[in-house]
Motif scaffolding. Structure first.
Motif, PDB file in Angstrom:
ATOM      1  N   THR A   1       0.823  -1.207   0.000  1.00 19.92           N
ATOM      2  CA  THR A   1       0.000   0.000   0.000  1.00 19.92           C
ATOM      3  C   THR A   1       0.856   1.256   0.000  1.00 19.92           C
ATOM      4  O   THR A   1       0.541   2.232  -0.692  1.00 19.92           O
ATOM      5  CB  THR A   1      -0.948  -0.017   1.213  1.00 19.92           C
ATOM      6  OG1 THR A   1      -1.746  -1.206   1.155  1.00 19.92           O
ATOM      7  CG2 THR A   1      -1.864   1.190   1.213  1.00 19.92           C
ATOM      8  N   ASP A   2       1.969   1.254   0.758  1.00 23.92           N
ATOM      9  CA  ASP A   2       2.835   2.438   0.804  1.00 23.92           C
ATOM     10  C   ASP A   2       3.365   2.786  -0.580  1.00 23.92           C
ATOM     11  O   ASP A   2       3.336   3.956  -0.992  1.00 23.92           O
ATOM     12  CB  ASP A   2       4.006   2.228   1.761  1.00 23.92           C
ATOM     13  CG  ASP A   2       3.595   2.266   3.211  1.00 23.92           C
ATOM     14  OD1 ASP A   2       2.440   2.631   3.500  1.00 23.92           O
ATOM     15  OD2 ASP A   2       4.436   1.927   4.067  1.00 23.92           O
TER      16      ASP A   2
ATOM     17  N   ARG B   1       3.118   5.986  -5.703  1.00 23.70           N
ATOM     18  CA  ARG B   1       2.916   6.086  -7.149  1.00 23.70           C
ATOM     19  C   ARG B   1       1.675   6.915  -7.479  1.00 23.70           C
ATOM     20  O   ARG B   1       1.666   7.698  -8.422  1.00 23.70           O
ATOM     21  CB  ARG B   1       2.780   4.698  -7.777  1.00 23.70           C
ATOM     22  CG  ARG B   1       4.054   3.902  -7.800  1.00 23.70           C
ATOM     23  CD  ARG B   1       5.034   4.505  -8.823  1.00 23.70           C
ATOM     24  NE  ARG B   1       6.334   3.915  -8.718  1.00 23.70           N
ATOM     25  CZ  ARG B   1       6.763   2.871  -9.404  1.00 23.70           C
ATOM     26  NH1 ARG B   1       5.969   2.309 -10.288  1.00 23.70           N
ATOM     27  NH2 ARG B   1       7.970   2.407  -9.223  1.00 23.70           N
ATOM     28  N   LEU B   2       0.631   6.744  -6.695  1.00 21.79           N
ATOM     29  CA  LEU B   2      -0.583   7.522  -6.903  1.00 21.79           C
ATOM     30  C   LEU B   2      -0.322   9.003  -6.666  1.00 21.79           C
ATOM     31  O   LEU B   2      -0.770   9.862  -7.437  1.00 21.79           O
ATOM     32  CB  LEU B   2      -1.702   7.015  -5.996  1.00 21.79           C
ATOM     33  CG  LEU B   2      -3.061   7.673  -6.171  1.00 21.79           C
ATOM     34  CD1 LEU B   2      -3.574   7.504  -7.587  1.00 21.79           C
ATOM     35  CD2 LEU B   2      -4.055   7.093  -5.180  1.00 21.79           C
ATOM     36  N   ALA B   3       0.435   9.328  -5.619  1.00 23.53           N
ATOM     37  CA  ALA B   3       0.780  10.727  -5.337  1.00 23.53           C
ATOM     38  C   ALA B   3       1.598  11.308  -6.484  1.00 23.53           C
ATOM     39  O   ALA B   3       1.377  12.458  -6.895  1.00 23.53           O
ATOM     40  CB  ALA B   3       1.545  10.826  -4.022  1.00 23.53           C
TER      41      ALA B   3
ATOM     42  N   TYR C   1      -1.848  17.212 -11.984  1.00 25.39           N
ATOM     43  CA  TYR C   1      -2.209  18.582 -11.595  1.00 25.39           C
ATOM     44  C   TYR C   1      -1.185  19.613 -12.047  1.00 25.39           C
ATOM     45  O   TYR C   1      -1.546  20.758 -12.329  1.00 25.39           O
ATOM     46  CB  TYR C   1      -2.511  18.674 -10.096  1.00 25.39           C
ATOM     47  CG  TYR C   1      -3.900  18.166  -9.835  1.00 25.39           C
ATOM     48  CD1 TYR C   1      -5.004  18.826 -10.359  1.00 25.39           C
ATOM     49  CD2 TYR C   1      -4.113  16.989  -9.139  1.00 25.39           C
ATOM     50  CE1 TYR C   1      -6.289  18.346 -10.174  1.00 25.39           C
ATOM     51  CE2 TYR C   1      -5.409  16.498  -8.949  1.00 25.39           C
ATOM     52  CZ  TYR C   1      -6.478  17.192  -9.476  1.00 25.39           C
ATOM     53  OH  TYR C   1      -7.749  16.712  -9.301  1.00 25.39           O
ATOM     54  N   ARG C   2       0.072  19.214 -12.168  1.00 26.28           N
ATOM     55  CA  ARG C   2       1.068  20.134 -12.726  1.00 26.28           C
ATOM     56  C   ARG C   2       0.709  20.436 -14.181  1.00 26.28           C
ATOM     57  O   ARG C   2       0.698  21.596 -14.605  1.00 26.28           O
ATOM     58  CB  ARG C   2       2.457  19.498 -12.604  1.00 26.28           C
ATOM     59  CG  ARG C   2       3.588  20.443 -12.745  1.00 26.28           C
ATOM     60  CD  ARG C   2       4.961  19.877 -12.357  1.00 26.28           C
ATOM     61  NE  ARG C   2       5.145  18.443 -12.497  1.00 26.28           N
ATOM     62  CZ  ARG C   2       5.193  17.582 -11.476  1.00 26.28           C
ATOM     63  NH1 ARG C   2       5.058  17.989 -10.237  1.00 26.28           N
ATOM     64  NH2 ARG C   2       5.379  16.294 -11.690  1.00 26.28           N
ATOM     65  N   SER C   3       0.373  19.407 -14.936  1.00 24.25           N
ATOM     66  CA  SER C   3      -0.028  19.600 -16.329  1.00 24.25           C
ATOM     67  C   SER C   3      -1.332  20.391 -16.413  1.00 24.25           C
ATOM     68  O   SER C   3      -1.473  21.302 -17.231  1.00 24.25           O
ATOM     69  CB  SER C   3      -0.192  18.236 -17.007  1.00 24.25           C
ATOM     70  OG  SER C   3      -0.573  18.389 -18.350  1.00 24.25           O
TER      71      SER C   3
END
Length: 149
Positions: free
Chosen positions: A16-17, A22-24, A31-33
Protein backbone atom coordinates in the motif's frame (compact mmCIF):
# COMPACT_ATOMS: atom_id res chain seq x y z
CA UNK A 1 20.67 -10.59 -20.85
CA UNK A 2 18.13 -7.83 -20.18
CA UNK A 3 17.94 -6.28 -16.75
CA UNK A 4 14.58 -5.17 -15.34
CA UNK A 5 14.19 -1.52 -14.37
CA UNK A 6 11.18 -2.24 -12.18
CA UNK A 7 11.72 -1.82 -8.43
CA UNK A 8 11.73 -4.98 -6.38
CA UNK A 9 8.30 -5.81 -5.08
CA UNK A 10 6.83 -8.03 -2.45
CA UNK A 11 5.76 -11.51 -3.62
CA UNK A 12 2.12 -10.36 -3.60
CA UNK A 13 2.89 -7.15 -5.49
CA UNK A 14 3.63 -3.63 -4.30
CA UNK A 15 2.45 -2.76 -0.83
CA UNK A 16 0.00 0.00 0.00
CA UNK A 17 2.83 2.44 0.80
CA UNK A 18 4.37 2.04 -2.66
CA UNK A 19 0.95 2.26 -4.33
CA UNK A 20 0.19 5.50 -2.46
CA UNK A 21 3.60 6.87 -3.48
CA UNK A 22 2.92 6.09 -7.15
CA UNK A 23 -0.58 7.52 -6.90
CA UNK A 24 0.78 10.73 -5.34
CA UNK A 25 3.33 10.98 -8.15
CA UNK A 26 0.60 10.44 -10.78
CA UNK A 27 -1.65 13.05 -9.15
CA UNK A 28 1.22 15.56 -8.97
CA UNK A 29 2.01 15.03 -12.68
CA UNK A 30 -1.65 15.39 -13.59
CA UNK A 31 -2.21 18.58 -11.60
CA UNK A 32 1.07 20.13 -12.73
CA UNK A 33 -0.03 19.60 -16.33
CA UNK A 34 -3.58 20.76 -15.53
CA UNK A 35 -2.25 23.98 -13.95
CA UNK A 36 -0.24 24.77 -17.10
CA UNK A 37 -3.18 24.03 -19.39
CA UNK A 38 -5.55 26.14 -17.25
CA UNK A 39 -3.02 29.01 -17.19
CA UNK A 40 -2.87 28.89 -20.99
CA UNK A 41 -6.62 29.61 -20.89
CA UNK A 42 -6.08 32.47 -18.41
CA UNK A 43 -7.51 30.38 -15.56
CA UNK A 44 -6.27 29.36 -12.15
CA UNK A 45 -6.06 25.68 -11.29
CA UNK A 46 -9.25 25.92 -9.20
CA UNK A 47 -11.13 27.77 -11.96
CA UNK A 48 -10.12 25.09 -14.47
CA UNK A 49 -11.10 22.32 -12.07
CA UNK A 50 -14.48 23.92 -11.50
CA UNK A 51 -15.16 24.26 -15.22
CA UNK A 52 -14.30 20.60 -15.74
CA UNK A 53 -16.83 19.61 -13.05
CA UNK A 54 -19.65 21.44 -14.82
CA UNK A 55 -20.43 18.97 -17.59
CA UNK A 56 -23.77 18.99 -15.83
CA UNK A 57 -25.22 21.87 -13.79
CA UNK A 58 -24.23 21.67 -10.13
CA UNK A 59 -25.34 23.50 -7.01
CA UNK A 60 -22.70 25.74 -5.49
CA UNK A 61 -22.67 23.62 -2.29
CA UNK A 62 -21.91 20.48 -4.35
CA UNK A 63 -19.03 22.31 -6.07
CA UNK A 64 -17.59 23.25 -2.68
CA UNK A 65 -17.78 19.61 -1.59
CA UNK A 66 -16.22 18.31 -4.82
CA UNK A 67 -13.40 20.86 -4.73
CA UNK A 68 -12.88 20.42 -1.00
CA UNK A 69 -13.12 24.10 -0.15
CA UNK A 70 -15.33 26.52 1.71
CA UNK A 71 -18.54 27.72 0.04
CA UNK A 72 -17.31 31.33 0.25
CA UNK A 73 -14.36 30.38 -1.97
CA UNK A 74 -16.77 28.93 -4.53
CA UNK A 75 -18.65 32.22 -4.67
CA UNK A 76 -15.43 34.05 -5.58
CA UNK A 77 -14.44 31.49 -8.21
CA UNK A 78 -17.92 31.55 -9.77
CA UNK A 79 -17.92 35.37 -9.71
CA UNK A 80 -14.65 35.45 -11.69
CA UNK A 81 -15.80 32.78 -14.17
CA UNK A 82 -19.13 34.55 -14.58
CA UNK A 83 -17.33 37.85 -15.28
CA UNK A 84 -15.56 36.06 -18.16
CA UNK A 85 -18.90 34.63 -19.42
CA UNK A 86 -17.71 31.04 -18.87
CA UNK A 87 -20.49 30.13 -16.40
CA UNK A 88 -23.85 31.41 -15.33
CA UNK A 89 -26.01 30.88 -12.26
CA UNK A 90 -29.65 29.99 -12.24
CA UNK A 91 -32.12 29.03 -9.57
CA UNK A 92 -32.70 25.32 -9.17
CA UNK A 93 -36.12 24.25 -10.49
CA UNK A 94 -36.54 22.05 -7.39
CA UNK A 95 -35.60 24.74 -4.85
CA UNK A 96 -35.40 28.38 -5.92
CA UNK A 97 -33.07 29.14 -2.96
CA UNK A 98 -30.40 26.86 -4.47
CA UNK A 99 -28.20 28.34 -7.20
CA UNK A 100 -26.96 25.97 -9.89
CA UNK A 101 -23.84 26.82 -11.86
CA UNK A 102 -23.90 26.01 -15.58
CA UNK A 103 -21.36 26.29 -18.37
CA UNK A 104 -22.03 28.86 -21.08
CA UNK A 105 -21.08 28.06 -24.68
CA UNK A 106 -17.74 29.81 -24.06
CA UNK A 107 -17.29 27.71 -20.92
CA UNK A 108 -18.01 24.54 -22.89
CA UNK A 109 -15.39 25.57 -25.46
CA UNK A 110 -12.87 26.21 -22.66
CA UNK A 111 -13.49 22.73 -21.21
CA UNK A 112 -13.07 21.13 -24.65
CA UNK A 113 -9.77 22.98 -25.08
CA UNK A 114 -8.55 22.01 -21.60
CA UNK A 115 -9.35 18.35 -22.28
CA UNK A 116 -7.63 18.43 -25.69
CA UNK A 117 -4.54 20.10 -24.19
CA UNK A 118 -4.50 17.61 -21.31
CA UNK A 119 -4.57 14.70 -23.76
CA UNK A 120 -1.39 15.99 -25.40
CA UNK A 121 0.13 17.09 -22.08
CA UNK A 122 0.04 13.57 -20.62
CA UNK A 123 1.76 11.51 -23.35
CA UNK A 124 2.10 8.46 -21.09
CA UNK A 125 -1.64 7.87 -21.30
CA UNK A 126 -1.50 7.90 -25.10
CA UNK A 127 1.13 5.15 -24.99
CA UNK A 128 -1.33 2.73 -23.39
CA UNK A 129 -3.11 0.36 -25.73
CA UNK A 130 -6.87 -0.19 -25.53
CA UNK A 131 -6.51 -3.16 -23.15
CA UNK A 132 -4.22 -1.20 -20.81
CA UNK A 133 -6.53 1.83 -20.83
CA UNK A 134 -9.52 -0.39 -19.96
CA UNK A 135 -7.54 -2.11 -17.17
CA UNK A 136 -6.39 1.23 -15.72
CA UNK A 137 -9.93 2.62 -15.94
CA UNK A 138 -11.38 -0.43 -14.19
CA UNK A 139 -8.69 -0.40 -11.47
CA UNK A 140 -9.21 3.32 -10.78
CA UNK A 141 -12.97 2.73 -10.56
CA UNK A 142 -12.44 -0.09 -8.05
CA UNK A 143 -9.92 1.83 -5.97
CA UNK A 144 -11.83 5.16 -6.13
CA UNK A 145 -15.51 4.48 -6.87
CA UNK A 146 -17.08 7.54 -8.55
CA UNK A 147 -20.05 7.50 -6.16
CA UNK A 148 -17.66 7.66 -3.18
CA UNK A 149 -16.11 10.95 -4.33
Amino acid sequence: MTQSTAPPTEPDGPGTDLLMERLAHAAACYYRSFAVVAANQGLTLMQGKMLSLLLQPRPMRALADLLGCDASNITGIVDRLEARALVRREASPADRRVKNVLLTPDGEAAVRQIRADMATGLPGLAQLDAYERRALFDLLDRAFPPAAG
